[in-house]
Design a protein around this motif. Structure first.
Motif, PDB file in Angstrom:
ATOM      1  N   ARG A   1       0.825  -1.204   0.000  1.00 43.76           N
ATOM      2  CA  ARG A   1       0.000   0.000   0.000  1.00 43.76           C
ATOM      3  C   ARG A   1       0.861   1.256   0.000  1.00 43.76           C
ATOM      4  NH1 ARG A   1      -0.016  -1.681   5.390  1.00 43.76           N
ATOM      5  NH2 ARG A   1       0.425  -0.039   6.917  1.00 43.76           N
ATOM      6  N   VAL A   2       0.251   2.342  -0.463  1.00 46.62           N
ATOM      7  CA  VAL A   2       0.925   3.635  -0.534  1.00 46.62           C
ATOM      8  C   VAL A   2       0.382   4.536   0.569  1.00 46.62           C
ATOM      9  CG1 VAL A   2       1.394   5.668  -1.952  1.00 46.62           C
ATOM     10  CG2 VAL A   2       1.224   3.408  -3.028  1.00 46.62           C
ATOM     11  N   VAL A   3       1.270   5.222   1.261  1.00 47.66           N
ATOM     12  CA  VAL A   3       0.890   6.180   2.302  1.00 47.66           C
ATOM     13  C   VAL A   3       1.333   7.563   1.849  1.00 47.66           C
ATOM     14  CG1 VAL A   3       1.213   6.907   4.692  1.00 47.66           C
ATOM     15  CG2 VAL A   3       1.073   4.463   4.136  1.00 47.66           C
TER      16      VAL A   3
ATOM     17  N   VAL B   1       5.109  -1.163   2.529  1.00 48.99           N
ATOM     18  CA  VAL B   1       4.506   0.169   2.600  1.00 48.99           C
ATOM     19  C   VAL B   1       5.408   1.151   1.857  1.00 48.99           C
ATOM     20  CG1 VAL B   1       3.795   2.057   4.100  1.00 48.99           C
ATOM     21  CG2 VAL B   1       3.347  -0.301   4.783  1.00 48.99           C
ATOM     22  N   LEU B   2       4.807   1.912   0.951  1.00 47.85           N
ATOM     23  CA  LEU B   2       5.520   2.939   0.200  1.00 47.85           C
ATOM     24  C   LEU B   2       5.067   4.306   0.707  1.00 47.85           C
ATOM     25  CD1 LEU B   2       5.103   0.325  -1.695  1.00 47.85           C
ATOM     26  CD2 LEU B   2       5.672   1.846  -3.571  1.00 47.85           C
TER      27      LEU B   2
ATOM     28  N   ARG C   1       2.732  10.267  13.894  1.00 48.94           N
ATOM     29  CA  ARG C   1       1.723  10.122  12.848  1.00 48.94           C
ATOM     30  C   ARG C   1       2.131   9.116  11.772  1.00 48.94           C
ATOM     31  NH1 ARG C   1       2.203  14.387   8.471  1.00 48.94           N
ATOM     32  NH2 ARG C   1      -0.057  14.377   8.456  1.00 48.94           N
ATOM     33  N   TYR C   2       3.422   8.793  11.721  1.00 41.97           N
ATOM     34  CA  TYR C   2       3.886   7.829  10.723  1.00 41.97           C
ATOM     35  C   TYR C   2       3.867   6.394  11.243  1.00 41.97           C
ATOM     36  CZ  TYR C   2       5.508  11.999   8.292  1.00 41.97           C
ATOM     37  OH  TYR C   2       5.558  13.218   7.654  1.00 41.97           O
ATOM     38  N   VAL C   3       4.017   6.229  12.549  1.00 40.50           N
ATOM     39  CA  VAL C   3       4.137   4.893  13.133  1.00 40.50           C
ATOM     40  C   VAL C   3       2.929   3.998  12.845  1.00 40.50           C
ATOM     41  CG1 VAL C   3       4.293   3.640  15.325  1.00 40.50           C
ATOM     42  CG2 VAL C   3       5.774   5.615  14.906  1.00 40.50           C
ATOM     43  N   PRO C   4       1.671   4.505  12.929  1.00 37.84           N
ATOM     44  CA  PRO C   4       0.535   3.617  12.657  1.00 37.84           C
ATOM     45  C   PRO C   4       0.522   3.040  11.243  1.00 37.84           C
ATOM     46  CG  PRO C   4      -0.207   5.611  13.769  1.00 37.84           C
ATOM     47  CD  PRO C   4       1.212   5.839  13.371  1.00 37.84           C
ATOM     48  N   HIS C   5       1.265   3.632  10.329  1.00 37.58           N
ATOM     49  CA  HIS C   5       1.255   3.169   8.939  1.00 37.58           C
ATOM     50  C   HIS C   5       2.375   2.183   8.638  1.00 37.58           C
ATOM     51  CE1 HIS C   5      -1.765   6.208   7.925  1.00 37.58           C
ATOM     52  NE2 HIS C   5      -1.059   7.051   8.655  1.00 37.58           N
ATOM     53  N   LEU C   6       3.201   1.882   9.636  1.00 39.83           N
ATOM     54  CA  LEU C   6       4.285   0.936   9.411  1.00 39.83           C
ATOM     55  C   LEU C   6       3.724  -0.462   9.157  1.00 39.83           C
ATOM     56  CD1 LEU C   6       6.774   2.133  12.173  1.00 39.83           C
ATOM     57  CD2 LEU C   6       6.894   2.562   9.711  1.00 39.83           C
TER      58      LEU C   6
END
Length: 305
Positions: free
Chosen positions: A109-111, A140-141, A128-133
């Protein structure tokens, strides 16, 4: 040989190449739509020396390898994070699109985060970036990442000097923590010349279809070109660590940039083809007591083409 037999003897790759060349045709249409005032600039623009057929053949080959890499990541429970940073209009979005074009979006997925909210501005910067790891088996891109603080936020004055220094002190350890946790972290910076960026911006200004790509921040990146250059050099010096070095992608030739990036990405993780159970299409089960109903015509999309 009949037309039917000719179709049967064509390889799937040839058919796929033909389909994907539609993008090039769209680009040709874009060229026709170029305003007269830009045609002189276009004539001076360096053309790609990579021919169309080679580009698409290599792109499809590399994309098939990306599918194998994704299978390997899922099979082994690996975790990958790929950062995309660089000059505005340098080709990050196009490269991300080609990477994700044929892989499974459920595990790749792309963030692309918007500007932080008032609440997020009060949080720990990396929060704010940690939940998307990624979890195990995911890729993850990040279309721009926490490194925004060393670039846009610094140059535009959205972060104070103290906040920037805190970032430079913290980010190496933050990234080392990610790597120690098992995340494969790859960082790309897209580079582009001043002249090529100017042309791409002018294309966006004069093309209604592309104007949405041009933000006030993009326009400021032209004004502050040298400030961004100095910020980039400082970021490389202070955040390129052995565990997660920066990799520069030359973006003037979009086609070569995409192929070079994907080829490099595939070299980062040693992977093998994952064995799959052969898939057999089951026979359809018919119910002799069921009769299909006729649906109202207004439910159907009008066939205008």
């Amino acid at each position: 040989m009949t037309e039917h037999n000719k179709t049967e003897t064509r390889s799937w790759l040839d058919i796929e190449l033909e389909d994907d060349m539609d993008e090039e045709l769209e680009q040709a249409v874009d060229d026709v739509r170029i305003p007269p005032e830009l045609r002189v600039l276009m004539e001076r623009r360096q053309k790609s020396t990579l021919d169309r057929h080679t580009y698409f053949r290599e792109l499809l080959r590399l994309q098939s390898e990306l599918v194998k890499l994704q299978d390997w990541v899922r099979f082994k429970g690996l975790k990958m994070v790929i950062l995309f940073e660089g000059r505005d209009s340098a080709g990050k979005g196009g490269a991300i699109k080609r990477i994700t074009q044929r892989v499974n979006p459920r595990s790749c997925r792309v963030v692309a985060l918007p500007a932080p909210s008032d609440r997020e501005k009060t949080q720990w910067y990396f929060q704010r970036y940690v939940p998307h790891l990624p979890a195990a088996g995911e890729i993850v891109l990040f279309d721009r990442s926490w490194c925004n603080r060393a670039g846009v936020e610094r140059v535009m004055g959205f972060a104070t000097d103290t906040e920037v220094e805190d970032f430079f002190r913290d980010v190496p350890e933050f990234e080392r923590m990610l790597v120690r946790s098992g995340i494969i972290l790859v960082k790309y910076w897209f580079s582009i010349t001043d002249e090529e960026q100017q042309l791409r911006f002018l294309m966006r200004i004069h093309d209604p279809i592309k104007q949405w790509k041009l933000s006030p921040m993009d326009l400021q990146s032209r004004v502050r070109w040298e400030q961004y250059t100095m910020a980039k050099e400082d970021m490389f010096a202070r955040t390129s660590i052995p565990e997660a070095p920066w990799h520069i992608v030359e973006g003037n030739d979009k086609k070569r940039a995409r192929l070079n990036l994907i080829s490099h990405l595939l070299s980062v993780v040693p992977y093998e083809e994952v064995p799959h159970e052969p898939v057999t299409l089951p026979d359809r089960v018919f119910n002799p007591n069921y009769e299909r109903h006729t649906l109202p015509a207004e439910l159907y999309v009008p066939e205008r083409y």
